[in-house]
Structures are given as C-alpha cells and as structure tokens.
Design a protein around this motif. Sequence first.
Motif, PDB file in Angstrom:
ATOM      1  N   GLY A 111       0.823  -1.189   0.000  1.00  0.00           N
ATOM      2  CA  GLY A 111       0.000   0.000   0.000  1.00  0.00           C
ATOM      3  C   GLY A 111       0.867   1.253   0.000  1.00  0.00           C
ATOM      4  O   GLY A 111       2.087   1.179  -0.205  1.00  0.00           O
ATOM      5  N   PRO A 112       0.251   2.415   0.214  1.00  0.00           N
ATOM      6  CA  PRO A 112      -1.165   2.595   0.574  1.00  0.00           C
ATOM      7  C   PRO A 112      -2.098   2.328  -0.600  1.00  0.00           C
ATOM      8  O   PRO A 112      -1.851   2.792  -1.705  1.00  0.00           O
ATOM      9  CB  PRO A 112      -1.228   4.062   1.009  1.00  0.00           C
ATOM     10  N   LEU A 113      -3.132   1.576  -0.330  1.00  0.00           N
ATOM     11  CA  LEU A 113      -4.135   1.261  -1.341  1.00  0.00           C
ATOM     12  C   LEU A 113      -5.520   1.616  -0.814  1.00  0.00           C
ATOM     13  O   LEU A 113      -5.723   1.750   0.383  1.00  0.00           O
ATOM     14  CB  LEU A 113      -4.057  -0.208  -1.748  1.00  0.00           C
ATOM     15  N   VAL A 114      -6.463   1.715  -1.738  1.00  0.00           N
ATOM     16  CA  VAL A 114      -7.841   2.058  -1.403  1.00  0.00           C
ATOM     17  C   VAL A 114      -8.744   0.957  -1.909  1.00  0.00           C
ATOM     18  O   VAL A 114      -8.632   0.524  -3.066  1.00  0.00           O
ATOM     19  CB  VAL A 114      -8.247   3.410  -2.031  1.00  0.00           C
ATOM     20  N   CYS A 115      -9.635   0.470  -1.041  1.00  0.00           N
ATOM     21  CA  CYS A 115     -10.544  -0.610  -1.406  1.00  0.00           C
ATOM     22  C   CYS A 115     -11.953  -0.245  -0.925  1.00  0.00           C
ATOM     23  O   CYS A 115     -12.163  -0.041   0.274  1.00  0.00           O
ATOM     24  CB  CYS A 115     -10.103  -1.938  -0.800  1.00  0.00           C
ATOM     25  N   ALA A 116     -12.899  -0.196  -1.854  1.00  0.00           N
ATOM     26  CA  ALA A 116     -14.264   0.172  -1.501  1.00  0.00           C
ATOM     27  C   ALA A 116     -14.981  -0.937  -0.756  1.00  0.00           C
ATOM     28  O   ALA A 116     -15.980  -0.682  -0.087  1.00  0.00           O
ATOM     29  CB  ALA A 116     -15.049   0.541  -2.756  1.00  0.00           C
ATOM     30  N   GLU A 117     -14.487  -2.148  -0.846  1.00  0.00           N
ATOM     31  CA  GLU A 117     -15.139  -3.276  -0.178  1.00  0.00           C
ATOM     32  C   GLU A 117     -14.162  -3.929   0.795  1.00  0.00           C
ATOM     33  O   GLU A 117     -13.670  -3.290   1.688  1.00  0.00           O
ATOM     34  CB  GLU A 117     -15.677  -4.272  -1.218  1.00  0.00           C
ATOM     35  N   ARG A 118     -13.833  -5.200   0.597  1.00  0.00           N
ATOM     36  CA  ARG A 118     -13.030  -5.945   1.565  1.00  0.00           C
ATOM     37  C   ARG A 118     -11.612  -6.188   1.044  1.00  0.00           C
ATOM     38  O   ARG A 118     -11.424  -6.535  -0.120  1.00  0.00           O
ATOM     39  CB  ARG A 118     -13.663  -7.291   1.868  1.00  0.00           C
ATOM     40  N   VAL A 119     -10.655  -6.029   1.925  1.00  0.00           N
ATOM     41  CA  VAL A 119      -9.309  -6.563   1.697  1.00  0.00           C
ATOM     42  C   VAL A 119      -9.219  -7.828   2.544  1.00  0.00           C
ATOM     43  O   VAL A 119      -9.282  -7.773   3.770  1.00  0.00           O
ATOM     44  CB  VAL A 119      -8.210  -5.570   2.099  1.00  0.00           C
ATOM     45  N   VAL A 120      -9.080  -8.971   1.884  1.00  0.00           N
ATOM     46  CA  VAL A 120      -9.129 -10.252   2.586  1.00  0.00           C
ATOM     47  C   VAL A 120      -7.726 -10.850   2.597  1.00  0.00           C
ATOM     48  O   VAL A 120      -7.190 -11.242   1.564  1.00  0.00           O
ATOM     49  CB  VAL A 120     -10.123 -11.220   1.919  1.00  0.00           C
ATOM     50  N   LEU A 121      -7.138 -10.904   3.799  1.00  0.00           N
ATOM     51  CA  LEU A 121      -5.809 -11.494   3.982  1.00  0.00           C
ATOM     52  C   LEU A 121      -5.876 -12.767   4.816  1.00  0.00           C
ATOM     53  O   LEU A 121      -4.843 -13.258   5.274  1.00  0.00           O
ATOM     54  CB  LEU A 121      -4.884 -10.488   4.670  1.00  0.00           C
ATOM     55  N   SER A 122      -7.049 -13.313   5.003  1.00  0.00           N
ATOM     56  CA  SER A 122      -7.209 -14.477   5.872  1.00  0.00           C
ATOM     57  C   SER A 122      -6.331 -15.633   5.388  1.00  0.00           C
ATOM     58  O   SER A 122      -6.334 -15.993   4.210  1.00  0.00           O
ATOM     59  CB  SER A 122      -8.672 -14.919   5.886  1.00  0.00           C
ATOM     60  N   GLY A 123      -5.566 -16.182   6.339  1.00  0.00           N
ATOM     61  CA  GLY A 123      -4.688 -17.293   6.011  1.00  0.00           C
ATOM     62  C   GLY A 123      -3.377 -16.877   5.369  1.00  0.00           C
ATOM     63  O   GLY A 123      -2.542 -17.741   5.056  1.00  0.00           O
ATOM     64  N   ALA A 124      -3.160 -15.590   5.149  1.00  0.00           N
ATOM     65  CA  ALA A 124      -1.925 -15.132   4.512  1.00  0.00           C
ATOM     66  C   ALA A 124      -0.744 -15.282   5.472  1.00  0.00           C
ATOM     67  O   ALA A 124      -0.896 -15.303   6.693  1.00  0.00           O
ATOM     68  CB  ALA A 124      -2.054 -13.679   4.069  1.00  0.00           C
ATOM     69  N   VAL A 125       0.454 -15.376   4.896  1.00  0.00           N
ATOM     70  CA  VAL A 125       1.686 -15.538   5.667  1.00  0.00           C
ATOM     71  C   VAL A 125       2.632 -14.395   5.301  1.00  0.00           C
ATOM     72  O   VAL A 125       2.890 -14.151   4.119  1.00  0.00           O
ATOM     73  CB  VAL A 125       2.353 -16.893   5.374  1.00  0.00           C
ATOM     74  N   PHE A 126       3.154 -13.709   6.329  1.00  0.00           N
ATOM     75  CA  PHE A 126       4.113 -12.626   6.127  1.00  0.00           C
ATOM     76  C   PHE A 126       5.454 -13.068   6.709  1.00  0.00           C
ATOM     77  O   PHE A 126       5.578 -13.297   7.910  1.00  0.00           O
ATOM     78  CB  PHE A 126       3.629 -11.350   6.800  1.00  0.00           C
ATOM     79  N   GLY A 127       6.460 -13.178   5.840  1.00  0.00           N
ATOM     80  CA  GLY A 127       7.733 -13.736   6.256  1.00  0.00           C
ATOM     81  C   GLY A 127       8.714 -12.752   6.847  1.00  0.00           C
ATOM     82  O   GLY A 127       9.717 -13.162   7.442  1.00  0.00           O
ATOM     83  N   GLY A 128       8.492 -11.466   6.683  1.00  0.00           N
ATOM     84  CA  GLY A 128       9.439 -10.479   7.182  1.00  0.00           C
ATOM     85  C   GLY A 128       8.735  -9.252   7.702  1.00  0.00           C
ATOM     86  O   GLY A 128       7.498  -9.165   7.706  1.00  0.00           O
TER      87      GLY A 128
END
Length: 572
Positions: free
Chosen positions: A212-229
């Motif tokens: 980002g920064p990003l703009v989303c009029a509805e949902r940003v879905v990160l469920s189950g995502a993995v961030f390594g750093g």
Amino acid sequence: MGCRGIHVTGHTACLAHLTEADRDAYLAGLVPGSDIDHRGTPFTGPLVSALLDALRDPATGHPRLGLALFGSAIFHGGATFESATFQSAVFGRAAFQGVTSFASTTFQHRAVFYSATFQDGATFDSATLQAAQFDRATFQNDAAFGRAIFHGGAGFESAIFHGDAGFESTTFRSDAGFESTTFRSDARFGSTTFHGDAGFEQAVFERLASLGPLVCAERVVLSGAVFGGPVTLSFAARRLECRRTRWSSTAEVRLRYATVDFAHAVFEYPLTIAAEAEPFVLPDGLPVAEHILARDARVRIASLQGVDAAHLVLADVDLSGSLFTGTVHLDQLRMEGACSFGTAPSGMRWRTWPPVRFTQRRILAEECHWRASQPTAGGGWTVALSGSGHVGPAQLAPVYRALRKAFEDGKNEPGAADFYYGEMEMRRHDRTGTTPAERRLLHGYWLLSGYGLRASRALGWLVAAMVVTIVLLMGFGLPKDATKQEATGTVPPGGGKVTFEIDKADPQNPTKDRFAGKRFEKALNVTLNSVVFRSSNNDLTTVGTYIEMASRVTEPVLLGLAVLAVRNRVKR
C-alpha cells in the motif's frame, strides 16, 4: 519431438514452419480484427512483429486482433504487443522466454494467461483489461501492471511472482483475486484502487517490506496469509479480514475507514494496528484519493478472538464492537491514544421489579449481546453479534478482569474502574462459577455503592441512613427530660452515720412532642457524630443507644464507599 504448433488453415505446418512464400501469403490475407489461432506455435521476435504488422489498423496505426488463440505458444527472445487491441486473447500455458510487453494493450473481452510463464520482465503498464485471468501464472522476473485498468474480474490465484510485482496506480473496477499467490519479492500496490473485493487469502509474502497505501471500496481479505518479514500495511478500506494470518516478524497495520477482523491470527513479534487521522501520502507528496469510501474514517476492531495479545498494540481504534472472548494474554494488551469502547445505555429499566437503573460505563460488545438476549432486557442494548457464540457471564468475567489489569498497568485507573464494574457484574450474574452466597454478597455490594464505584449511590444510602437514624432517635432514642441525680439514704433507727447512694433514673421517652425542633437538632448531632465513629456523649434511651451503635457501623461504611468511588474515578 515434432512441432506442437497448430497448422495454419490449408497447410500442414504451423506459422513458424511454413515456407516463406506460404507465410507471406497467409499474412497478406489477414485484415485488422481477424481471428487467429496459433496455439503451440514457437515464435521469434521478428515473427511476432510480422504477424502484428499484418493486423495493423491504418486508422490507428496499432494492431487490432479478433479472437487470438496463443495457448501453449512459445515466444523466444521476447514479444512486444504494445498498444495492440484484442477482442479476446488466450495465452494459457504460453511461455514467454524474453522480455514481454503488453504496455497500453487493450483486451476488450477475455484475457487469459492461466499457467503462463514469463521468464524475463513482463510489462502490462497502462493496459486495459476486461475479465483477466492470470491464475497459476509464473513471473520469473519483475512484473509491471502500473496504471493498468481491470474493468472486470481479475484473477491471480496461485500465481508466483519471483521478482517485484508492481501494481502502482492500478485500478480494479471489480473483484481482484490473489488467493494463494506467492510474492517472493516486493509487492507494490501504492495508490492502487479496488472498487470490489481485494482477495489475498492464503497468499505468501516472503520478503514484503510494505503493502500500500491502497484504497478498497469493499473488503481486503488477507485471511490465512503468511508474512515472512517485517512489513507495513497501509489500507483505506471498508473492511479488512486477517483471520488466521501468520506474522513471522514485526508488523504495522495502518488503516482508515476499516472494520478489522483479526480472529485467530498468529504473531510472535510486536504488531501494531493503528488508525490514521489523515489520508495516506504518496512518495510524491500527494494524498491518496479516497472518494470511493464513506466519510467516516474511524477504524473499528471486529474481533480479536483467539489472538495472543502479548505483542499486540492498538492505537486510536474503536473497540465498541470487538469480540474478545478467547483472546490469550489479554492483560498484556497495549492501548495507545484514544481507544474507545461501547457504552451501556443509561436510564431506568422497568421490566423487572424492583426497577433497575443503569449508569453509563464502558462495556464489551459480548455483554451487550448477552443482555439483549435476556427476557428482562430493556431497550438500548445492541442486537446479536455475528460470531459471538454462546457467551455469558462465566466467559465474560475473566475478559473484563484481564482488560482491567491492562488499564491498571497503563496507569489508567479511571479506565480500569469500568472494567472492574463489568467483572463484578458478570460475577453477580454468573450462576455456574459463583456460589449463591457470593452472588448475594455481590448484589448487596452493587446495591449499596455500585461495587465501590458509584459515589452518588453510596451518598444516597448515607443520606437515607442518616434520615432514618434521625427519625428513630427523635421517636425513640432521646429522653423527654435531661436526667437528674437522685440520692437514696438509709437512716438507722436511733441516728448515727448516714450513707447516700447516688443513682440516675433511666431516660424515658416522651409521650408527646417527640418531633420538636430541639429534639431534631439533638438527633442530628448524634447522627453526624456517628458518621465519623464518634460518640455523641448525649443521654439516650436504651433503644437510642442501640440506634446510635448501629449508625456508627453503617454510616461510616457508606461514607467510606463514597470516598472510595470518587478516588477510583480520579486516581491516576
């Protein structure tokens, strides 16, 4: 192996293996907008250029193709389709072995690149796409989609970006799916706009520094995502779903407008969820456009259930609708800035007898849900919450206790007072973990002083007790006259020494005029002395003595409860 390219109509070879004369004849027969089918055909750069030149529209100077089938085609040395227009294009399983450019290309209908492989850089800058499918595509080097416009759905499910994935200033006018996508380098979504959902379920961000920064009029879905750093997320979105996300390093989530669901997320390092008061700013100093979102930029937490809050920091967020049951180490949660909770509806409730008056206090959403489900609940309590389950006083008492400790550790005693009140309320209503005797004791504590937090209630009882004491003393405790000494002697017959015994007559209640002004003044004096554990040293009847003794116990306790309530509200 032989060539797998589909044969050109009327010939026994693909376009790459036609004789020069046959190829020239085929190309000469093409007109702008023609449908072509070259599935499995191996292309070189010059061959691609020759094909596009044959389809070039004289009116625009750019190639214009109808239905273009390039499935499983191989592009040696790269391919350039810049500024071309495709009615529909299928590049499924195609292999691009050099630098590939679809910059400023227009796909009027479908653009299919499923399972395609881009071995060198791939550019889709300023491209216009309708329904675009990049599922399971592999980008071995950098991929650029800057300023591209996706009018229909865009799918990148299970795609792999080995290099940078650049989506700066890209516009998705419908849903965009990056489910199970792997980003092995940076994913740049600065100033990206999503008019629909942005789905990143189970995506893997191996070395992401910022998103980002990003703009989303509805949902940003990160469920189950993995961030390594270490990562910084900057979203202006209607909703952010991070259920069961895994964070392997420090992270900062900066938000506007969003309702956030972090249920069962896993992080072992500090993670901050903070609300931004002002619009995000791009590197060029310009603010990110947020016109597709509503005006209320508050950030609301929907759920922290199942989260280990030992490393969680919340800043300037709205917790009025948050679910906390099941959160681990909630007492170690840090709240910075203006973190707000819901408030209990104030006023009298007449559905029960005696009527109950609620005073305003911070309250958890689960308690609102539980109270709303009770048959004796009055108006003002919120409706049932999604995902709250069967939560009652037994589950809510430890949640209030943990939040109380978190506020106390933050040196915010007034804030902790409301959660102490909530804890005691849940214990009083808990019929499984609290014994009947303890519930009765808590009920009395609540009735007299609101668990030592309602000064007005304790002072009200104190005044009532003093009034009762005064009335009882005036009616039964004060004698009708001041007591006098009387001498009783024994005179032996015949004279001699006289012995006197000094005695006091028992004080007697008057038969009339018990409630005169002087008697009120004397009763008031006795009562005020009782409040501070002092004896009035006034003569009282036997009944009055017991009345004074009772008042010397009850009234100082009520005064102490009132002082304690005031202290709990102002202490820092």
